[in-house]
Structure formats: structure tokens, C-alpha cells
Design an enzyme around this catalytic site. Structure first.
Site, PDB file in Angstrom:
ATOM      1  N   ASN A   1      -9.820   0.207  -0.200  1.00 46.75           N
ATOM      2  CA  ASN A   1      -8.961   0.232  -0.296  1.00 46.75           C
ATOM      3  C   ASN A   1      -8.128   0.272  -1.226  1.00 46.75           C
ATOM      4  OD1 ASN A   1      -5.386   0.459   0.113  1.00 46.75           O
ATOM      5  ND2 ASN A   1      -6.056  -0.465   2.272  1.00 46.75           N
TER       6      ASN A   1
ATOM      7  N   HIS B   1      -3.422   7.221   2.066  1.00 50.78           N
ATOM      8  CA  HIS B   1      -3.434   5.839   1.872  1.00 50.78           C
ATOM      9  C   HIS B   1      -5.567   5.672   2.587  1.00 50.78           C
ATOM     10  CE1 HIS B   1      -4.075   1.938   0.786  1.00 50.78           C
ATOM     11  NE2 HIS B   1      -3.594   2.090   2.251  1.00 50.78           N
TER      12      HIS B   1
ATOM     13  N   CYS C   1       0.508  -1.168   0.060  1.00 42.40           N
ATOM     14  CA  CYS C   1      -0.399  -0.354   0.224  1.00 42.40           C
ATOM     15  C   CYS C   1       1.082   1.773   0.292  1.00 42.40           C
ATOM     16  CB  CYS C   1      -0.867   0.277   1.285  1.00 42.40           C
ATOM     17  SG  CYS C   1      -2.764  -1.362   0.917  1.00 42.40           S
TER      18      CYS C   1
HETATM   19  N1  ACO Z   1     -18.144  -8.111  10.025  1.00 43.09           N
HETATM   20  C1  ACO Z   1     -18.411  -8.302  10.963  1.00 43.09           C
HETATM   21  N2  ACO Z   1     -17.775  -8.569  12.003  1.00 43.09           N
HETATM   22  C2  ACO Z   1     -16.392  -8.462  11.524  1.00 43.09           C
HETATM   23  C3  ACO Z   1     -15.832  -8.472  10.325  1.00 43.09           C
HETATM   24  C4  ACO Z   1     -16.518  -7.565   9.283  1.00 43.09           C
HETATM   25  N3  ACO Z   1     -16.780  -7.965   8.023  1.00 43.09           N
HETATM   26  N4  ACO Z   1     -14.152  -8.184  10.259  1.00 43.09           N
HETATM   27  C5  ACO Z   1     -14.434  -9.199  11.599  1.00 43.09           C
HETATM   28  N5  ACO Z   1     -15.492  -8.413  12.151  1.00 43.09           N
HETATM   29  C6  ACO Z   1     -15.175  -8.518  13.799  1.00 43.09           C
HETATM   30  C7  ACO Z   1     -14.119  -9.542  14.937  1.00 43.09           C
HETATM   31  O1  ACO Z   1     -14.578 -10.944  14.351  1.00 43.09           O
HETATM   32  C8  ACO Z   1     -14.161  -9.220  16.099  1.00 43.09           C
HETATM   33  O2  ACO Z   1     -15.584  -9.723  16.485  1.00 43.09           O
HETATM   34  P1  ACO Z   1     -14.803 -10.464  17.906  1.00 43.09           P
HETATM   35  O3  ACO Z   1     -14.548  -9.509  18.517  1.00 43.09           O
HETATM   36  O4  ACO Z   1     -16.413 -11.730  17.774  1.00 43.09           O
HETATM   37  O5  ACO Z   1     -13.525 -10.859  18.335  1.00 43.09           O
HETATM   38  C9  ACO Z   1     -14.865  -7.598  15.905  1.00 43.09           C
HETATM   39  O6  ACO Z   1     -15.225  -7.339  14.727  1.00 43.09           O
HETATM   40  C10 ACO Z   1     -13.514  -6.719  15.992  1.00 43.09           C
HETATM   41  O7  ACO Z   1     -12.662  -6.628  15.253  1.00 43.09           O
HETATM   42  P2  ACO Z   1     -11.990  -6.117  14.985  1.00 43.09           P
HETATM   43  O8  ACO Z   1     -10.585  -6.556  14.315  1.00 43.09           O
HETATM   44  O9  ACO Z   1     -11.278  -5.660  16.363  1.00 43.09           O
HETATM   45  O10 ACO Z   1     -11.822  -4.374  14.515  1.00 43.09           O
HETATM   46  P3  ACO Z   1     -11.466  -3.173  13.599  1.00 43.09           P
HETATM   47  O11 ACO Z   1     -12.427  -1.993  15.039  1.00 43.09           O
HETATM   48  O12 ACO Z   1     -10.120  -3.356  14.521  1.00 43.09           O
HETATM   49  O13 ACO Z   1     -11.101  -2.747  12.750  1.00 43.09           O
HETATM   50  C11 ACO Z   1     -10.435  -3.391  10.915  1.00 43.09           C
HETATM   51  C12 ACO Z   1     -10.814  -3.724  11.681  1.00 43.09           C
HETATM   52  C13 ACO Z   1     -11.310  -2.536   9.850  1.00 43.09           C
HETATM   53  C14 ACO Z   1      -9.676  -4.473   9.625  1.00 43.09           C
HETATM   54  C15 ACO Z   1      -9.580  -2.398  11.187  1.00 43.09           C
HETATM   55  O14 ACO Z   1      -8.765  -2.943  12.183  1.00 43.09           O
HETATM   56  C16 ACO Z   1      -8.410  -1.512  10.310  1.00 43.09           C
HETATM   57  O15 ACO Z   1      -8.912  -0.805   8.847  1.00 43.09           O
HETATM   58  N6  ACO Z   1      -6.383  -1.950  10.713  1.00 43.09           N
HETATM   59  C17 ACO Z   1      -6.036  -1.214   9.307  1.00 43.09           C
HETATM   60  C18 ACO Z   1      -5.655  -1.909   8.322  1.00 43.09           C
HETATM   61  C19 ACO Z   1      -4.814  -0.986   7.642  1.00 43.09           C
HETATM   62  O16 ACO Z   1      -4.241  -0.222   7.549  1.00 43.09           O
HETATM   63  N7  ACO Z   1      -3.947  -1.397   6.845  1.00 43.09           N
HETATM   64  C20 ACO Z   1      -3.020  -1.053   5.994  1.00 43.09           C
HETATM   65  C21 ACO Z   1      -2.710  -1.588   4.309  1.00 43.09           C
HETATM   66  S1  ACO Z   1      -3.178  -2.750   4.044  1.00 43.09           S
HETATM   67  C22 ACO Z   1      -2.241  -3.283   3.018  1.00 43.09           C
HETATM   68  O17 ACO Z   1      -1.257  -2.699   2.983  1.00 43.09           O
HETATM   69  C23 ACO Z   1      -2.410  -4.138   1.509  1.00 43.09           C
END
Ligand code: ACO
Length: 327
Positions: free
Chosen positions: A284, A254, A115
Site C-alpha cells: 500500500n 487503491h 490514501c
Molecule cells: N503477522 C501475523 N499475524 C498478524 C499480523 C502479521 N503481520 N498482523 C496481525 N496479526 C494477527 C493479529 O494479531 C490477530 O491475532 P489474534 O487473532 O490472536 O488477535 C490476527 O492476526 C487477525 O488480525 P486481524 O486484524 O483481524 O486480521 P485481518 O484479517 O483483518 O487482516 C489487515 C488485517 C490486513 C490489516 C486487514 O484488516 C486490512 O487490510 N484492513 C484494511 C486496510 C486498509 O484498507 N487501510 C486503508 C488505507 S491505509 C491509509 O489510509 C494510510
């Protein structure tokens, strides 16, 4: 070397026609439109058609950037493509695009920083233009992330989309006007930490598993690194150039997650009205996300010639970085 500047002569972007909504995803996996919007800000993403490749998207974005610059491929002597989803292991997507655009001179190569790819490729291209080795470059960020997703993993497949963005960059003699008002690439700052690879990676590769595998991510750990590292990268770069968040006209981040954009802008004192966000419509798109967001804001008239833009990205590796450009 010091009397050259790298100007952004043109900008273009391309998105595949097919739009995949959150509700469509919710019909296939255990998720909901409300969860995706609340946690990420994403409402929809574009997905490449069957048989449509990264180079197809990149070629369209490149043509639009050339049109915007009022130039043709004959004017270009370098193509750099930032991608983590190349058409082939080799040849590079850049050389595929070179051939498709009918360019039989110059050089073309890919940059792989996931990314962060566009920010990395911008830094490399800027350096090649400033040394005088090349005169005019097509810089392209293009991705078909849909091809490396596990569509049964709700924690990743809802986040990504496909697309491409491109800039035409021209080496020009610096004008006598004050250096800090001069259009062009002002500077960039690159970082990586390979120890963090487990947080965000693919499950395979040609030399380990003989296939690309699919993307896996520890989302909340990446989130924490993103807010801290991106803020540090932007603060360091602005300090190097004697600038603060108040000097920035547009923050072009990004597009990983709306919450990350807002948290970082707040830390740096950048007003929310200066944040270019396309995450709702594009998701993304990895290395394509910064030039795509930039082009949307140029097209709709927000980013104007002379505006100071701060770019940033963080991705697998982990890699991250920032860049300052005056359009
Ligand atoms: N729908 C419903 N529930 C979901 C989903 C979904 N699509 N995905 C995860 N959950 C659930 C999880 O299982 C978890 O459930 P649990 O509490 O029962 O275990 C709950 O939601 C919370 O999960 P978290 O991972 O803690 O959620 P978070 O608020 O952190 O959001 C996300 C997740 C959106 C992925 C976030 O962490 C994020 O954006 N992270 C950064 C991503 C990023 O910047 N990536 C870098 C670039 S990508 C690259 O380089 C290829």
C-alpha cells in the site's frame, strides 16, 4: 466551463530500488510470508533509501509523465501533489518539486487526504483546469510511508511501501464526438467522515506532539468500512453517469489489500480480469498507489487510449472517493 475536458496527456511512475520481502520482515518481527500473502496479497514492497525523500520520488515520476506526454516543464502551469508524508511541514512538497523541475511560473500546492489523496487531488485539479484558471497540470501522488511506520507493529508495518505516480493533465476544448466516448476525466465523487478518525491515524502532529508520530490502524474495522464505502462511492458515480460495472474496461483501485479489491469488484459486477492489482509487488503506497497501478497497466499495454477506467480509494480521515476517466 462546460466545453472543456481534462485529458490525461501522460503517465509516469517511480519506485525506489530497495525491495523489502515478507521473509525479511519475518526475520525481524513475529509474522510470516504465508500470513501476509494470505491476508493481504502482498509479497514485497519498495522502501526509499536513507535520505531519499517524497519529493525525490515525485520528481522522477513527474519527469517520466512529462516524457510520456512529449512535453517539458515549460508546458506546465500547475503542480498538485497528493501526499501524507511531505518532505517538510512547509514548504509544500509540490513547491519543492516545482523548484527541482526548474518551473518558475504557475502555482503548486499539496493535497492531504491520506490514501484517498490522488482521487481528491484529481478532482481539485480537474476543476481548476475546467474553469480555465490553469491550462496544464502535473498531478503527482508520492509517499514515503516507511517513515511514519512503527516497525515493531506487525499489524501495520507489513502493509505499506514507498513510491510515486504522476499524470500530466491538459485542459482541451471538448470535441464534437459523443460526450460519453470522449477521452478525459468524466467525473469524481468525494466523501469523508471525520468521526472515524480513531480507526486510522498517526499518533502525533506538529501542533499536538511536535512530531509526526506513527501510523496506527484498527485493520478489520477499516476493512469493513472500505468494502462498504468504496462500493457506494463507485456505484453512486457510475449511476450519475449512466454506467454500470459492465461498461468499465479497467478497475484501478487503491492497492490496500487484495481481498478488498476482489470483494469490491464482485459487488459491482466487475470481472476479475478487469482489476489492475499491483498490491503484491508494491504493498500500500497510499496516495501513490492509484497512479502507480495505472502506469504499470499502461506500460504493459493493458490500459489503452479510449479505455474507460474506474478509480477508487479509501484512507485515513476516514476519506474515500471514486473517479471515472477515459484514457
Ligand atoms: N503477522 C501475523 N499475524 C498478524 C499480523 C502479521 N503481520 N498482523 C496481525 N496479526 C494477527 C493479529 O494479531 C490477530 O491475532 P489474534 O487473532 O490472536 O488477535 C490476527 O492476526 C487477525 O488480525 P486481524 O486484524 O483481524 O486480521 P485481518 O484479517 O483483518 O487482516 C489487515 C488485517 C490486513 C490489516 C486487514 O484488516 C486490512 O487490510 N484492513 C484494511 C486496510 C486498509 O484498507 N487501510 C486503508 C488505507 S491505509 C491509509 O489510509 C494510510
Amino acid at each position: 466551463m462546460t466545453n472543456r475536458v481534462t485529458r490525461i496527456s501522460g503517465s509516469g511512475s517511480y519506485l525506489p530500488d530497495r525491495i523489502l520481502t515478507n521473509d525479511e520482515l519475518a526475520a525481524q518481527i513475529d509474522t510470516s510470508d504465508a500470513w501476509i500473502r494470505e491476508r493481504t496479497g502482498i509479497a514485497q514492497r519498495h522502501i526509499a533509501a536513507e535520505g531519499q525523500t517524497t519529493s525525490d520520488l515525485g520528481v522522477e515520476a513527474a519527469r517520466r509523465a512529462l516524457d510520456d506526454a512529449g512535453l517539458t516543464i515549460a508546458d506546465i502551469d500547475l503542480i498538485v501533489v497528493a501526499t501524507t508524508t511531505p518532505d517538510f511541514v512547509f514548504p509544500s512538497t509540490a513547491t519543492v518539486i516545482q523548484a527541482r523541475l526548474g518551473m518558475d511560473h504557475g502555482a503548486a500546492f499539496d493535497v492531504q487526504a491520506v490514501c484517498s489523496g490522488f482521487v481528491y487531488a484529481l478532482s481539485v485539479t480537474d476543476a481548476l483546469l475546467k474553469t480555465g484558471q490553469h491550462k496544464r497540470a502535473l498531478l503527482i501522488g508520492a509517499e514515503t510511508m516507511s517513515r511514519i511506520l512503527n516497525w515493531e507493529d506487525r499489524s501495520t508495518c507489513v502493509l505499506f511501501g514507498d513510491g510515486a505516480g504522476a499524470w500530466v493533465l491538459s485542459a482541451e476544448e471538448a470535441s464534437p464526438e459523443a460526450a460519453d466516448r470522449q477521452p478525459g476525466v468524466i467525473g469524481s465523487y468525494l466523501r469523508s467522515d471525520g468521526r472515524l478518525k480513531e480507526l486510522l491515524h498517526t499518533t502525533g502532529g506538529p501542533s499536538s506532539t511536535r512530531s509526526s508520530g506513527y501510523l496506527v490502524m484498527q485493520g478489520n474495522a477499516v476493512f469493513r468500512h472500505a468494502v462498504v464505502n468504496i462500493s457506494e462511492a463507485m456505484t453512486t458515480l457510475m449511476r450519475q453517469h449512466g454506467l454500470t460495472g459492465e461498461d468499465v474496461d479497467w478497475f484501478v483501485p487503491h492497492q490496500a489489500n487484495q481481498r478488498i479489491l476482489e470483494a469490491v469488484a464482485k459487488r459491482l459486477g466487475i470481472a476479475s480480469g478487469k482489476v489492475i492489482s499491483t498490491v503484491a509487488n508494491h504493498g500500500n503506497t497510499s496516495a501513490a498507489s492509484v497512479p502507480l497501478a495505472f502506469d504499470v497497466a499502461v506500460q504493459d499495454g493493458r490500459i489503452k487510449r479510449g479505455d474507460l477506467c474506474l478509480l477508487e480509494a479509501l484512507g485515513g480521515g476516514l476519506t474515500w472517493g471514486s473517479a471515472l476517466v477515459r484514457y
